[in-house]
Design a protein around this motif. Sequence first.
Motif, PDB file in Angstrom:
ATOM      1  N   ASN A  47      41.785  33.311  34.761  1.00  0.00           N
ATOM      2  CA  ASN A  47      41.248  33.242  36.110  1.00  0.00           C
ATOM      3  C   ASN A  47      42.298  33.527  37.174  1.00  0.00           C
ATOM      4  OD1 ASN A  47      38.788  32.702  37.658  1.00  0.00           O
ATOM      5  ND2 ASN A  47      39.928  30.977  38.509  1.00  0.00           N
ATOM      6  N   SER A  48      43.521  33.031  36.971  1.00  0.00           N
ATOM      7  CA  SER A  48      44.576  33.225  37.968  1.00  0.00           C
ATOM      8  C   SER A  48      45.028  34.685  38.028  1.00  0.00           C
ATOM      9  CB  SER A  48      45.771  32.323  37.663  1.00  0.00           C
ATOM     10  OG  SER A  48      46.313  32.617  36.385  1.00  0.00           O
ATOM     11  N   ALA A  49      44.982  35.372  36.876  1.00  0.00           N
ATOM     12  CA  ALA A  49      45.416  36.769  36.845  1.00  0.00           C
ATOM     13  C   ALA A  49      44.279  37.734  37.148  1.00  0.00           C
ATOM     14  CB  ALA A  49      46.017  37.099  35.480  1.00  0.00           C
ATOM     15  N   GLY A  50      43.052  37.318  36.837  1.00  0.00           N
ATOM     16  CA  GLY A  50      41.899  38.179  37.079  1.00  0.00           C
ATOM     17  C   GLY A  50      41.671  39.223  36.013  1.00  0.00           C
ATOM     18  N   PHE A  51      42.192  38.956  34.812  1.00  0.00           N
ATOM     19  CA  PHE A  51      41.935  39.855  33.676  1.00  0.00           C
ATOM     20  C   PHE A  51      41.978  39.022  32.395  1.00  0.00           C
ATOM     21  CE2 PHE A  51      46.513  40.374  34.725  1.00  0.00           C
ATOM     22  CZ  PHE A  51      47.108  39.989  33.529  1.00  0.00           C
ATOM     23  N   ILE A 101      40.185  46.458  27.350  1.00  0.00           N
ATOM     24  CA  ILE A 101      39.172  47.407  27.793  1.00  0.00           C
ATOM     25  C   ILE A 101      37.996  47.461  26.823  1.00  0.00           C
ATOM     26  CG2 ILE A 101      40.030  49.528  26.685  1.00  0.00           C
ATOM     27  CD1 ILE A 101      38.857  49.160  30.359  1.00  0.00           C
ATOM     28  N   PHE A 102      38.236  47.134  25.542  1.00  0.00           N
ATOM     29  CA  PHE A 102      37.159  47.167  24.554  1.00  0.00           C
ATOM     30  C   PHE A 102      36.126  46.061  24.793  1.00  0.00           C
ATOM     31  CE2 PHE A 102      40.652  49.405  22.476  1.00  0.00           C
ATOM     32  CZ  PHE A 102      40.004  50.563  22.079  1.00  0.00           C
ATOM     33  N   ALA A 103      36.511  45.022  25.508  1.00  0.00           N
ATOM     34  CA  ALA A 103      35.561  43.960  25.844  1.00  0.00           C
ATOM     35  C   ALA A 103      34.557  44.419  26.893  1.00  0.00           C
ATOM     36  CB  ALA A 103      36.306  42.722  26.341  1.00  0.00           C
ATOM     37  N   VAL A 104      34.790  45.600  27.465  1.00  0.00           N
ATOM     38  CA  VAL A 104      33.857  46.187  28.428  1.00  0.00           C
ATOM     39  C   VAL A 104      33.184  47.426  27.850  1.00  0.00           C
ATOM     40  CG1 VAL A 104      33.585  47.102  30.763  1.00  0.00           C
ATOM     41  CG2 VAL A 104      35.315  45.345  30.310  1.00  0.00           C
ATOM     42  N   SER A 105      33.942  48.253  27.146  1.00  0.00           N
ATOM     43  CA  SER A 105      33.428  49.557  26.715  1.00  0.00           C
ATOM     44  C   SER A 105      32.404  49.485  25.590  1.00  0.00           C
ATOM     45  CB  SER A 105      34.586  50.450  26.270  1.00  0.00           C
ATOM     46  OG  SER A 105      35.210  49.960  25.095  1.00  0.00           O
ATOM     47  N   LEU A 106      32.495  48.467  24.748  1.00  0.00           N
ATOM     48  CA  LEU A 106      31.570  48.364  23.619  1.00  0.00           C
ATOM     49  C   LEU A 106      30.135  48.123  24.100  1.00  0.00           C
ATOM     50  CD1 LEU A 106      33.862  46.232  21.297  1.00  0.00           C
ATOM     51  CD2 LEU A 106      33.066  48.560  20.820  1.00  0.00           C
ATOM     52  N   PRO A 107      29.142  48.480  23.293  1.00  0.00           N
ATOM     53  CA  PRO A 107      27.736  48.320  23.716  1.00  0.00           C
ATOM     54  C   PRO A 107      27.383  46.908  24.161  1.00  0.00           C
ATOM     55  CG  PRO A 107      27.847  49.688  21.759  1.00  0.00           C
ATOM     56  CD  PRO A 107      29.244  49.186  21.994  1.00  0.00           C
ATOM     57  N   PHE A 108      27.948  45.901  23.498  1.00  0.00           N
ATOM     58  CA  PHE A 108      27.682  44.507  23.869  1.00  0.00           C
ATOM     59  C   PHE A 108      28.985  43.869  24.335  1.00  0.00           C
ATOM     60  CE2 PHE A 108      24.356  45.529  20.816  1.00  0.00           C
ATOM     61  CZ  PHE A 108      23.219  45.047  21.459  1.00  0.00           C
ATOM     62  N   PRO A 141      30.558  38.526  31.810  1.00  0.00           N
ATOM     63  CA  PRO A 141      29.597  38.779  32.891  1.00  0.00           C
ATOM     64  C   PRO A 141      30.030  40.012  33.679  1.00  0.00           C
ATOM     65  CG  PRO A 141      31.019  36.934  33.447  1.00  0.00           C
ATOM     66  CD  PRO A 141      31.316  37.279  32.028  1.00  0.00           C
ATOM     67  N   PRO A 142      29.104  40.645  34.417  1.00  0.00           N
ATOM     68  CA  PRO A 142      29.402  41.905  35.109  1.00  0.00           C
ATOM     69  C   PRO A 142      30.624  41.859  36.013  1.00  0.00           C
ATOM     70  CG  PRO A 142      27.052  41.487  35.124  1.00  0.00           C
ATOM     71  CD  PRO A 142      27.695  40.252  34.560  1.00  0.00           C
ATOM     72  N   GLU A 143      30.815  40.756  36.752  1.00  0.00           N
ATOM     73  CA  GLU A 143      31.941  40.710  37.685  1.00  0.00           C
ATOM     74  C   GLU A 143      33.288  40.702  36.955  1.00  0.00           C
ATOM     75  OE1 GLU A 143      30.489  36.413  37.148  1.00  0.00           O
ATOM     76  OE2 GLU A 143      29.609  38.426  37.352  1.00  0.00           O
ATOM     77  N   GLN A 144      33.337  40.087  35.778  1.00  0.00           N
ATOM     78  CA  GLN A 144      34.572  40.097  35.006  1.00  0.00           C
ATOM     79  C   GLN A 144      34.796  41.447  34.338  1.00  0.00           C
ATOM     80  OE1 GLN A 144      34.588  36.677  32.392  1.00  0.00           O
ATOM     81  NE2 GLN A 144      34.792  35.226  34.083  1.00  0.00           N
ATOM     82  N   GLN A 145      33.728  42.099  33.925  1.00  0.00           N
ATOM     83  CA  GLN A 145      33.858  43.454  33.390  1.00  0.00           C
ATOM     84  C   GLN A 145      34.471  44.380  34.434  1.00  0.00           C
ATOM     85  OE1 GLN A 145      30.474  45.131  31.220  1.00  0.00           O
ATOM     86  NE2 GLN A 145      29.569  43.096  31.060  1.00  0.00           N
ATOM     87  N   ALA A 185      36.328  43.526  36.973  1.00  0.00           N
ATOM     88  CA  ALA A 185      37.716  43.125  37.226  1.00  0.00           C
ATOM     89  C   ALA A 185      38.651  43.694  36.163  1.00  0.00           C
ATOM     90  CB  ALA A 185      37.824  41.601  37.275  1.00  0.00           C
ATOM     91  N   VAL A 186      38.207  43.678  34.916  1.00  0.00           N
ATOM     92  CA  VAL A 186      39.019  44.233  33.825  1.00  0.00           C
ATOM     93  C   VAL A 186      39.255  45.721  34.047  1.00  0.00           C
ATOM     94  CG1 VAL A 186      38.969  44.861  31.367  1.00  0.00           C
ATOM     95  CG2 VAL A 186      38.444  42.525  32.074  1.00  0.00           C
ATOM     96  N   VAL A 187      38.200  46.460  34.337  1.00  0.00           N
ATOM     97  CA  VAL A 187      38.325  47.909  34.548  1.00  0.00           C
ATOM     98  C   VAL A 187      39.246  48.199  35.726  1.00  0.00           C
ATOM     99  CG1 VAL A 187      37.092  50.028  35.161  1.00  0.00           C
ATOM    100  CG2 VAL A 187      36.124  48.457  33.471  1.00  0.00           C
ATOM    101  N   ASN A 188      39.073  47.477  36.828  1.00  0.00           N
ATOM    102  CA  ASN A 188      39.912  47.696  38.007  1.00  0.00           C
ATOM    103  C   ASN A 188      41.379  47.410  37.709  1.00  0.00           C
ATOM    104  OD1 ASN A 188      37.741  48.468  39.566  1.00  0.00           O
ATOM    105  ND2 ASN A 188      37.450  46.467  40.514  1.00  0.00           N
ATOM    106  N   THR A 189      41.644  46.340  36.956  1.00  0.00           N
ATOM    107  CA  THR A 189      43.023  45.975  36.617  1.00  0.00           C
ATOM    108  C   THR A 189      43.667  47.029  35.727  1.00  0.00           C
ATOM    109  OG1 THR A 189      42.588  43.600  36.812  1.00  0.00           O
ATOM    110  CG2 THR A 189      44.475  44.255  35.471  1.00  0.00           C
ATOM    111  N   VAL A 190      42.925  47.473  34.718  1.00  0.00           N
ATOM    112  CA  VAL A 190      43.446  48.499  33.810  1.00  0.00           C
ATOM    113  C   VAL A 190      43.677  49.804  34.565  1.00  0.00           C
ATOM    114  CG1 VAL A 190      42.895  49.925  31.793  1.00  0.00           C
ATOM    115  CG2 VAL A 190      42.493  47.458  31.733  1.00  0.00           C
ATOM    116  N   GLN A 191      42.739  50.171  35.421  1.00  0.00           N
ATOM    117  CA  GLN A 191      42.889  51.405  36.193  1.00  0.00           C
ATOM    118  C   GLN A 191      44.123  51.349  37.095  1.00  0.00           C
ATOM    119  OE1 GLN A 191      39.508  52.437  38.618  1.00  0.00           O
ATOM    120  NE2 GLN A 191      40.474  54.274  39.459  1.00  0.00           N
TER     121      GLN A 191
END
Length: 250
Positions: A84-88, A108-115, A119-123, A125-131
């Motif tokens: 939570n403190s890091a946002g990823f 990134i695989f926790a977002v890219s996989l079909p399931f 939750p959407p907001e954390q997905q 955040a992960v993509v934004n951090t990786v990008q």
Amino acid sequence: THADADGLITAGNQETQLTWMDAKYGGTAFTPRYGKAVEINALWYNALCQLARFFTDRDIRAAKHYHLMADAVETSFCRLFWNNSAGFLNDCVLPDGSADASLRPNQIFAVSLPFSPLPPEQQLAVVNTVQKNLLTPFGLRTLNTADSRYKGIYAGSQRYRDEAYHQGTVWAYLMGAFVEAYLKVNDFSGQSRKNAAEFIEPLLQHLTENGCVGQISEIFDGDPPHKPRGCFAQAWSVAEIIRAYKLINN
């Protein structure tokens, strides 16, 4: 390797290298990632959800069993991996319960996989951090440049190359998962497709004009100008860029 009481997959110790980040030299595992690795458990959750879906119209009891397992893994995954403190996402959760919060692309695989267990907001955040921190024109860095262990050049002795292999070196194959995750959190919008096409353009140029024509290198330096390194013709690099291209254009 086994499922822990919380449903998550755990394995290994500080001397083992069980994931794809498997470089080891002279008894030293440079990225041991033991305990609960984030991408292993993202794959585990996805597999359970796929099984639950498969059995939905075939075996009600089996479908319920896998649904319950997936629900338990989802709860544990979000509780243990979300930083939570890091946002990823934490990269690993060690056997003693402590977290390895290294900023790596495995999340990134926790977002890219079909399931996704997130939750959407954390997905998002992960993509934004990786990008922001790991994306390069030729793939994703294996470690954030701000990390003291970061190695920006893959060159030198065997030991140094092995040490740099997953400590900042860019892997081209990871671009496939990143593009899929990026499109997913942006609802495959027209603008996101345009942006994603720009992300993969340097790799398409590398495929057709640079290096070994018709192939994509295994890895690239983490530091600009991201010189190609390692195997000059890597099948999964090529496959993932083709997959990304089709995701963008279909």
